[in-house]
Design a protein around this motif. Structure first.
Motif, PDB file in Angstrom:
ATOM      1  N   ARG A 135       0.841  -1.210   0.000  1.00 35.44           N
ATOM      2  CA  ARG A 135       0.000   0.000   0.000  1.00 35.44           C
ATOM      3  C   ARG A 135       0.868   1.248   0.000  1.00 35.44           C
ATOM      4  O   ARG A 135       0.586   2.215  -0.706  1.00 35.44           O
ATOM      5  CB  ARG A 135      -0.922   0.017   1.214  1.00 35.44           C
ATOM      6  CG  ARG A 135      -2.240  -0.648   0.958  1.00 35.44           C
ATOM      7  CD  ARG A 135      -3.265  -0.293   1.996  1.00 35.44           C
ATOM      8  NE  ARG A 135      -2.925  -0.762   3.311  1.00 35.44           N
ATOM      9  CZ  ARG A 135      -3.214  -1.968   3.784  1.00 35.44           C
ATOM     10  NH1 ARG A 135      -3.843  -2.845   3.022  1.00 35.44           N
ATOM     11  NH2 ARG A 135      -2.889  -2.295   5.005  1.00 35.44           N
ATOM     12  N   ARG A 136       1.923   1.228   0.812  1.00 36.98           N
ATOM     13  CA  ARG A 136       2.814   2.378   0.887  1.00 36.98           C
ATOM     14  C   ARG A 136       3.463   2.632  -0.477  1.00 36.98           C
ATOM     15  O   ARG A 136       3.546   3.767  -0.933  1.00 36.98           O
ATOM     16  CB  ARG A 136       3.867   2.150   1.975  1.00 36.98           C
ATOM     17  CG  ARG A 136       4.583   3.384   2.408  1.00 36.98           C
ATOM     18  CD  ARG A 136       5.411   3.184   3.666  1.00 36.98           C
ATOM     19  NE  ARG A 136       6.309   2.028   3.612  1.00 36.98           N
ATOM     20  CZ  ARG A 136       6.146   0.906   4.304  1.00 36.98           C
ATOM     21  NH1 ARG A 136       5.138   0.751   5.136  1.00 36.98           N
ATOM     22  NH2 ARG A 136       7.015  -0.084   4.192  1.00 36.98           N
ATOM     23  N   ALA A 137       3.881   1.561  -1.156  1.00 42.08           N
ATOM     24  CA  ALA A 137       4.502   1.702  -2.474  1.00 42.08           C
ATOM     25  C   ALA A 137       3.505   2.268  -3.492  1.00 42.08           C
ATOM     26  O   ALA A 137       3.868   3.117  -4.318  1.00 42.08           O
ATOM     27  CB  ALA A 137       5.056   0.361  -2.942  1.00 42.08           C
ATOM     28  N   ILE A 138       2.274   1.803  -3.445  1.00 40.03           N
ATOM     29  CA  ILE A 138       1.247   2.325  -4.359  1.00 40.03           C
ATOM     30  C   ILE A 138       1.031   3.809  -4.093  1.00 40.03           C
ATOM     31  O   ILE A 138       0.986   4.622  -5.025  1.00 40.03           O
ATOM     32  CB  ILE A 138      -0.070   1.532  -4.219  1.00 40.03           C
ATOM     33  CG1 ILE A 138       0.097   0.110  -4.767  1.00 40.03           C
ATOM     34  CG2 ILE A 138      -1.227   2.256  -4.917  1.00 40.03           C
ATOM     35  CD1 ILE A 138      -1.058  -0.830  -4.446  1.00 40.03           C
ATOM     36  N   PHE A 139       0.910   4.182  -2.826  1.00 41.26           N
ATOM     37  CA  PHE A 139       0.711   5.592  -2.487  1.00 41.26           C
ATOM     38  C   PHE A 139       1.907   6.433  -2.941  1.00 41.26           C
ATOM     39  O   PHE A 139       1.735   7.510  -3.526  1.00 41.26           O
ATOM     40  CB  PHE A 139       0.488   5.750  -0.976  1.00 41.26           C
ATOM     41  CG  PHE A 139       0.271   7.165  -0.551  1.00 41.26           C
ATOM     42  CD1 PHE A 139      -0.911   7.820  -0.856  1.00 41.26           C
ATOM     43  CD2 PHE A 139       1.248   7.853   0.145  1.00 41.26           C
ATOM     44  CE1 PHE A 139      -1.114   9.137  -0.481  1.00 41.26           C
ATOM     45  CE2 PHE A 139       1.056   9.166   0.534  1.00 41.26           C
ATOM     46  CZ  PHE A 139      -0.131   9.816   0.224  1.00 41.26           C
ATOM     47  N   GLU A 140       3.116   5.933  -2.705  1.00 41.31           N
ATOM     48  CA  GLU A 140       4.318   6.667  -3.117  1.00 41.31           C
ATOM     49  C   GLU A 140       4.363   6.833  -4.633  1.00 41.31           C
ATOM     50  O   GLU A 140       4.747   7.903  -5.130  1.00 41.31           O
ATOM     51  CB  GLU A 140       5.577   5.951  -2.613  1.00 41.31           C
ATOM     52  CG  GLU A 140       5.754   6.061  -1.115  1.00 41.31           C
ATOM     53  CD  GLU A 140       6.861   5.163  -0.569  1.00 41.31           C
ATOM     54  OE1 GLU A 140       7.484   4.396  -1.348  1.00 41.31           O
ATOM     55  OE2 GLU A 140       7.100   5.232   0.655  1.00 41.31           O
ATOM     56  N   ARG A 141       3.966   5.787  -5.366  1.00 45.01           N
ATOM     57  CA  ARG A 141       3.942   5.902  -6.833  1.00 45.01           C
ATOM     58  C   ARG A 141       2.951   6.951  -7.291  1.00 45.01           C
ATOM     59  O   ARG A 141       3.225   7.729  -8.205  1.00 45.01           O
ATOM     60  CB  ARG A 141       3.589   4.560  -7.470  1.00 45.01           C
ATOM     61  CG  ARG A 141       4.847   3.824  -7.823  1.00 45.01           C
ATOM     62  CD  ARG A 141       4.780   2.795  -8.884  1.00 45.01           C
ATOM     63  NE  ARG A 141       4.179   3.152 -10.142  1.00 45.01           N
ATOM     64  CZ  ARG A 141       3.333   2.359 -10.775  1.00 45.01           C
ATOM     65  NH1 ARG A 141       2.975   1.207 -10.278  1.00 45.01           N
ATOM     66  NH2 ARG A 141       2.848   2.715 -11.936  1.00 45.01           N
ATOM     67  N   LEU A 142       1.798   6.970  -6.660  1.00 45.68           N
ATOM     68  CA  LEU A 142       0.803   7.976  -7.034  1.00 45.68           C
ATOM     69  C   LEU A 142       1.305   9.384  -6.694  1.00 45.68           C
ATOM     70  O   LEU A 142       1.041  10.328  -7.438  1.00 45.68           O
ATOM     71  CB  LEU A 142      -0.527   7.687  -6.349  1.00 45.68           C
ATOM     72  CG  LEU A 142      -1.275   6.453  -6.868  1.00 45.68           C
ATOM     73  CD1 LEU A 142      -2.457   6.127  -5.966  1.00 45.68           C
ATOM     74  CD2 LEU A 142      -1.710   6.647  -8.311  1.00 45.68           C
ATOM     75  N   CYS A 143       2.021   9.513  -5.604  1.00 49.78           N
ATOM     76  CA  CYS A 143       2.585  10.818  -5.234  1.00 49.78           C
ATOM     77  C   CYS A 143       3.639  11.262  -6.247  1.00 49.78           C
ATOM     78  O   CYS A 143       3.657  12.416  -6.671  1.00 49.78           O
ATOM     79  CB  CYS A 143       3.215  10.771  -3.840  1.00 49.78           C
ATOM     80  SG  CYS A 143       2.028  10.738  -2.495  1.00 49.78           S
TER      81      CYS A 143
END
Length: 107
Positions: free
Chosen positions: A17-25
């Motif tokens: 989840r953290r990686a997905i959020f970071e990618r979106l950021c």
């Protein structure tokens, strides 16, 4: 009772989840397909993670035809930023107190 930062910590504790959020950021708005291609997990798993991120207010989505586009909501991190600032102030005071004590002990 969960506070806002409890929900955010729990949500971002999962590395996927953290990686997905970071990618979106970093990369901006993305479709589920684009996120799945680089996530290393299945599309249903990515969709489930996106649902958890949405519930926490960290992402929002919009429909464009058959595709769903997701974008990060960086402002949702405000409770974590506030908490981190409070903790930094706490520890700075503690270290200042320790420094004062050490100076008094040297005298």
């Amino acid at each position: 009772m969960s506070t806002a930062h409890d929900v955010l910590f729990r949500t971002l504790a999962d590395p996927t989840r953290r990686a997905i959020f970071e990618r979106l950021c970093s990369d901006g708005e993305q479709t589920v397909g684009a996120l799945t291609a680089r996530a290393g997990v299945s599309q249903p798993a990515v969709s489930k993670h996106l649902g958890v991120l949405r519930q926490a207010g960290l992402v929002r989505h919009r429909q464009a035809g058959r595709q769903t586009h997701y974008s990060a909501q960086r402002g949702a991190l405000a409770p974590l930023i506030d908490w981190t600032s409070q903790m930094a102030s706490f520890w700075e005071r503690r270290f200042d107190d320790l420094e004062d004590l050490l100076k008094r002990m040297d005298q």
